[in-house]
Design a protein around this motif. Structure first.
Motif, PDB file in Angstrom:
ATOM      1  N   LYS A   1     -77.565 -64.978  47.115  1.00  0.00           N
ATOM      2  CA  LYS A   1     -77.286 -65.465  48.477  1.00  0.00           C
ATOM      3  C   LYS A   1     -77.498 -64.388  49.529  1.00  0.00           C
ATOM      4  CE  LYS A   1     -74.405 -69.401  47.623  1.00  0.00           C
ATOM      5  NZ  LYS A   1     -73.849 -70.377  48.531  1.00  0.00           N
TER       6      LYS A   1
ATOM      7  N   GLU B   1     -65.290 -65.735  44.328  1.00  0.00           N
ATOM      8  CA  GLU B   1     -66.049 -66.904  43.866  1.00  0.00           C
ATOM      9  C   GLU B   1     -65.939 -68.029  44.890  1.00  0.00           C
ATOM     10  OE1 GLU B   1     -65.440 -65.922  39.109  1.00  0.00           O
ATOM     11  OE2 GLU B   1     -64.046 -67.270  40.119  1.00  0.00           O
ATOM     12  N   HIS B   2     -64.740 -68.211  45.451  1.00  0.00           N
ATOM     13  CA  HIS B   2     -64.532 -69.231  46.484  1.00  0.00           C
ATOM     14  C   HIS B   2     -65.397 -68.956  47.717  1.00  0.00           C
ATOM     15  CE1 HIS B   2     -62.562 -72.099  49.089  1.00  0.00           C
ATOM     16  NE2 HIS B   2     -62.278 -71.133  49.928  1.00  0.00           N
TER      17      HIS B   2
ATOM     18  N   THR C   1     -68.635 -70.688  48.062  1.00  0.00           N
ATOM     19  CA  THR C   1     -68.648 -72.129  48.334  1.00  0.00           C
ATOM     20  C   THR C   1     -68.473 -72.431  49.819  1.00  0.00           C
ATOM     21  OG1 THR C   1     -66.266 -72.476  48.070  1.00  0.00           O
ATOM     22  CG2 THR C   1     -67.611 -72.546  46.061  1.00  0.00           C
TER      23      THR C   1
END
Length: 163
Positions: A19, A158-159, A162
């Protein structure tokens, strides 16, 4: 750290790299364990921008800009300070995502309102509202509290993917 945590951290780094996102950490009770786990993985320099170990109140203020009056009012182990730590680490780095950890790992330092095992986390990402997480692990022992905090910091990172 366990092999499972290392694998999880490696997968996290790959996802951040895909990303084009960089990470900064601001750690108090974990003393840099999150940054150490991430940088143990070859190639982590593509993602880990910097880590701040802000163990003392003065370090929180001087290195990442947490207002001293915020610490005086709420205490270092609090939601407002965890949020300010993450936001300060983001502002004082070239990262797009920052995670913060402040807590009481024990065996001493706890009170009736802030017991051993209480840990506050912040997650800041450019363009998004800062996220807060509170955990009350209990008096599991210093090592277990710190390891649990690392696991939850990884979950927050990790969140961030999203958002």
């Amino acid at each position: 750290m366990t092999p499972e945590l290392k694998q999880r951290a490696a997968a996290l780094l790959k996802a951040f790299e895909r990303k084009g996102l960089k990470i900064a950490t601001a750690e108090s009770c974990t003393g840099g364990l999150v940054a150490a786990l991430l940088t143990e993985i070859a190639g982590s320099s593509a993602v880990v921008e910097r880590g701040f170990v802000t163990y003392s109140n003065e370090a929180k203020t001087e290195l990442i800009g947490v207002p001293a009056d915020l610490i005086a009012t709420h205490g270092a182990v609090s939601e407002p300070v965890a949020r300010a730590m993450a936001e300060g680490a983001l502002a004082r780095s070239r990262a797009e995502v920052a995670v913060s950890i402040t807590g009481i790992a024990g065996p001493s330092g706890g009170t009736a309102t802030k017991p051993v095992g209480l840990v506050h986390f912040g997650l800041a990402r450019n363009g998004f509202a800062t996220v807060h997480l509170e955990r009350r692990y209990g008096d599991l022992g210093r090592e277990a509290v710190r390891r649990s905090a690392v696991e939850d910091a990884l979950a927050l990172l990790e969140h961030a993917l999203t958002l």
